[in-house]
Design a protein around this motif. Sequence first.
Motif, short mmCIF file in Angstrom:
data_model
loop_
_atom_site.label_atom_id
_atom_site.label_comp_id
_atom_site.label_asym_id
_atom_site.label_seq_id
_atom_site.Cartn_x
_atom_site.Cartn_y
_atom_site.Cartn_z
N THR A 1 63.44 8.56 2.10
CA THR A 1 63.05 7.20 1.75
C THR A 1 61.64 6.96 2.25
N SER B 1 58.07 1.34 0.98
CA SER B 1 57.84 0.35 -0.09
C SER B 1 57.97 1.08 -1.43
N TRP B 2 58.15 0.32 -2.49
CA TRP B 2 58.32 0.91 -3.82
C TRP B 2 57.01 1.52 -4.30
N SER B 3 55.93 0.78 -4.10
CA SER B 3 54.65 1.28 -4.62
C SER B 3 54.21 2.54 -3.88
N MET C 1 56.09 4.78 -2.66
CA MET C 1 56.91 5.88 -3.19
C MET C 1 56.23 6.47 -4.42
N GLU C 2 55.73 5.60 -5.29
CA GLU C 2 55.01 6.06 -6.50
C GLU C 2 53.73 6.78 -6.11
N VAL D 1 63.59 7.58 -2.51
CA VAL D 1 63.76 6.16 -2.87
C VAL D 1 62.89 5.27 -1.97
N GLY D 2 62.31 4.25 -2.57
CA GLY D 2 61.49 3.30 -1.80
C GLY D 2 62.34 2.11 -1.36
N ASP E 1 53.21 -4.76 -3.00
CA ASP E 1 54.59 -5.22 -3.23
C ASP E 1 54.91 -6.56 -2.56
N GLU F 1 70.54 -1.89 1.34
CA GLU F 1 69.91 -0.80 0.58
C GLU F 1 70.05 0.53 1.33
#
Length: 471
Positions: A210, A213-215, A217-218, A239-240, A402, A462
């Motif tokens: 993990t 953050s989501w961004s 991760m990208e 996964v973020g 984010d 999560e």
Amino acid sequence: MEIIHVSAECYPVAKAGGLGDVVGALPKYQCQSGDIAKVIMPMYRTKFLYEHDWTVDFKGHANLGNWYFDFTVIKEPSNKLGFDLFLIDINGLLDRQKIYGYEDDAERFTAFQIAVVTWISSWEHKPDVVHCHDHHTALIPFMMKHCYDFQHLASVPTVVTIHNGQYQGWMGWDKSLYIPRWDLWKRGMLDWAGNINPLASGVKCADKVTTVSWSYMEELRTNANGLEALFEYEKGKCVGILNGIDNAVWDPAADSYIDHPFTVKTVTKGKAQNKQILCEQFGLDINQPLFVFIGRLVGEKAADILPDAIKTAIHQTQGKACFLILGSGDTSVEWALQQMTNDYKGIYNAYIGYNEQLSHLIYAGADFLLMPSRVEPCGLNQMYAMRYGTVPIVRTTGGLKDTVVDMGDPDGFGIRFNNATIDDLAYSIGRGVSVYQDKAHMEWMRKHMMQIDHSWEGTVDEYRRVYQSLK
Ligand code: ADP
Ligand code: GLC
């Protein structure tokens, strides 16, 4: 579910940055939600160590290559932090003043990880998951799966969380003898570009990876300090999960570090009172908007552009803004920021060093927080700032992207810019100076930000989903 967090930092025991905050909070909220979360970390010579009582939980021994060492696991018995806290004492190796920055850090953290796995393998039961944080603990999945002495732990699920992919813990293959007898066919699980790379090994060997953050991760798939191809290849298990903040520690209405606590209702008055204390302490003009920076003075944070960006902004706004810096790091940046205190008295000041209490007062008293970061996996400062009604000015990257919405967008409450350059930052400060004149808009942004929920409660679910997927 029993979760064992392994980390180099944990607030308030030892903290160098956000990793400490996260590992001091996530387990607490996991315990509150009904799981059993424990933390194991090195025993450094910190204030927390001397101010608390400890009981001995385990005594063991292991080898780091040819060096035989004894270690002791001690436990804080009162559950003061809201979870079981264990420290590993390895005489002469871990028990130092600082967390990092020693020439033998590779030896220190490898020995720490061997001791952790030896300790867990001495238990009569197995934990449900071993959750490792950053490269200092990322060899553990390899050890649990491929070291002969720990084979009975091979089925225990492991998670590696990447708080910062820039630091990977590289070491030469000459140090491979440090790792307890392992299956030589698995050499590729340790190697990246001809070195042992603990972070890469963690990504390869952990059951789930993990990041915070989501961004980010990208971004790791295109910008990961050499590991981009690995993140692309392993994206299926990555996964973020956006970090939370500990609302009990960072609570403007009940913060023991500030003299004037405030709520959403009293934010305007409360911030003015705290700002007054700050401005008196640092000789700043209270009538100007106060822009602050808190953090490590390093390239990732783009701290190097602060001196010239601040000078440019002072020039462009004709001195209609004040600045305060709290940080330590690269000596050249520290020096440049310190030098400026002579040239811009009354509108600029800097505290070079680390000061937890002062950081709370600054979040409470400032108007704007600067974060021009080149890389920001999550960033907690902007979330603390928002909780204290301070407008974040951030570069659009990672967790900053984010969590902050530009004030030009619907319901926006912050200022975003695209490039970590002197001009972009100075221009954004100018936007701050303009919006500061609009009292109603400032008040709306402050109140809006303070009510955004960044608590750990949702995030805990999560993580639970990640652990459950490994059963
Ligand atoms: P990072 O972990 O990359 O340094 P984060 O934004 O996640 O960045 O977290 C930084 C944490 O460290 C925050 O709690 C911030 O308040 C704190 N911090 C950083 N520098 C200092 C300092 N000089 N004095 C006090 N606190 C600091
Ligand atoms: C790292 C990152 C920071 C993040 C923190 C906690 O130090 O640099 O962006 O907030 O870890 O996850």
